[in-house]
Design an enzyme around this catalytic site. Structure first.
Site, short mmCIF file in Angstrom:
data_model
loop_
_atom_site.label_atom_id
_atom_site.label_comp_id
_atom_site.label_asym_id
_atom_site.label_seq_id
_atom_site.Cartn_x
_atom_site.Cartn_y
_atom_site.Cartn_z
N GLU A 1 0.83 -1.21 0.00
CA GLU A 1 0.00 0.00 0.00
C GLU A 1 0.87 1.26 0.00
O GLU A 1 1.65 1.46 0.93
CB GLU A 1 -0.90 0.01 1.24
CG GLU A 1 -1.70 1.30 1.41
CD GLU A 1 -2.32 1.42 2.79
OE1 GLU A 1 -3.10 2.37 2.98
OE2 GLU A 1 -2.01 0.59 3.68
N GLU B 1 -11.02 2.58 7.06
CA GLU B 1 -9.90 2.91 7.94
C GLU B 1 -9.87 4.42 8.17
O GLU B 1 -8.99 5.13 7.69
CB GLU B 1 -8.58 2.43 7.36
CG GLU B 1 -7.45 2.46 8.39
CD GLU B 1 -6.11 2.06 7.82
OE1 GLU B 1 -5.36 1.37 8.53
OE2 GLU B 1 -5.80 2.43 6.67
#
Length: 257
Positions: free
Chosen positions: A143, A240
C-alpha cells in the site's frame, strides 16, 4: 454498492478491542479488518469473529516497534532476518483467523540507506513473503502511504507500487489502494482506479482533510463508489478512518450509500 468492512483499529474505539467485533455487527457490518492482532491470542480473536458472524478480510504483517514510530521494516537491509520471522508470525494468525490476505508495510527509508538498496531489499522481502503466503493460498498486498502523515515512508505512489509488483513477478502480490493516502499524494483518483484496478485487491477509505468518515471532506465518495460498481470491483472496502465524533454518530454516510 461496494462491500464495506469496519476497521477495528480506528473505529468503535469507544470500547476495548475485543468488544469492537460485537459493536461492528450491531451496526450492520458483516466483515472487519484491523491493523495488528498480535497483542491478543489468535483464539480469542477468532472467538469474537465467530460469535458475531464476521468475516476477517485483512490484517498487517508486524511492523516493528510501532510505539517508537516504526511503520514497517520490509525495506530495511539490516532487518531481513527479523522481517522473515515476522512473516511466519503473521501467517500463524492469518491461518487461525481465516484472513485471505495480508498487507506488508514497507517502512520508512532507514537513515544512511540509499533508496536503491531499500528498493532491492523491499523487492527481495516481498518475493519471500509472497512465496510463503502462496503456499497457503493467501495474497500479499502493498500500500502506498502519504509522506505528510508518515514522513520518509518508502512506498508513497501508486505507479511506484505497480512497478514493484511487476518486478516481483509473484502471482499473489497485489495493490492495496487507500483513497485517503492517494488523494494526499496524487489526486487523479478515478483515473488511477480505472488504470490499476486489475492490480487492486483491497481498497480503504477516509476523507481529507482530517482522515474522518466519507462525507466530511473534499473527496467525492458517492462518485467513487458508483465508479467501483461500474468497474466491477468485487473486493472489500475497508473503513480505515478516525470518526469525527463517535463511530455510531458518523455512520450516516454508510446508510446513505
Amino acid at each position: 454498492m461496494p462491500k464495506f468492512a469496519a476497521n477495528l483499529t480506528t473505529m468503535f474505539t469507544e470500547t476495548s478491542f475485543l468488544d469492537r467485533f460485537a459493536a461492528a455487527r450491531e451496526h450492520g457490518f458483516t466483515a472487519v479488518e484491523f491493523q495488528f492482532p498480535y497483542a491478543f491470542p489468535a483464539a480469542d480473536v477468532r472467538e469474537r469473529l465467530d460469535a458475531n458472524g464476521l468475516e476477517l478480510v485483512l490484517h498487517n504483517l508486524p511492523a516493528g516497534d510501532w510505539n517508537a514510530g516504526e511503520r514497517g521494516i520490509a525495506c530495511d537491509p539490516a532487518r531481513i532476518a527479523e522481517f522473515r520471522d515476522s512473516v511466519g508470525l503473521a501467517l500463524e494468525y492469518a491461518l487461525a483467523l481465516g484472513a485471505p490476505q495480508l498487507h506488508c508495510l514497507a517502512g520508512k527509508l532507514p537513515p544512511g540507506v540509499e533508496p536503491e538498496l531499500a528498493h532491492d531489499t523491499f523487492v527481495a522481502n516481498l518475493r519471500h513473503a509472497a512465496a510463503e503466503l502462496g503456499r497457503h493460498g493467501l495474497r500479499l498486498l502493498i500500500e502506498p502511504i502519504n509522506t505528510y502523515d508518515i514522513p520518509g515512508y518508502f512506498l508513497s505512489g501508486s505507479k511506484q507500487a505497480a512497478g514493484i509488483i511487476k518486478e516481483c513477478c509473484a502471482s499473489n502480490l497485489f495493490l492495496q489502494y487507500d483513497i485517503y493516502h492517494m488523494q494526499r499524494m496524487e489526486g487523479e483518483l478515478a483515473g488511477t482506479l480505472r488504470s490499476l484496478l486489475p492490480l487492486v485487491k483491497h481498497i480503504q477509505v477516509a476523507d481529507n482533510p482530517g482522515r474522518h468518515e466519507p462525507g466530511t471532506g473534499e473527496i467525492n465518495y458517492p462518485f467513487l463508489f458508483a465508479l467501483l460498481d461500474q468497474l466491477g470491483y468485487e473486493g472489500w472496502v475497508g473503513c480505515e478512518y478516525t470518526p469525527a465524533t463517535t463511530t455510531a454518530a458518523g455512520l450516516g454516510w454508510l446508510r446513505a450509500t
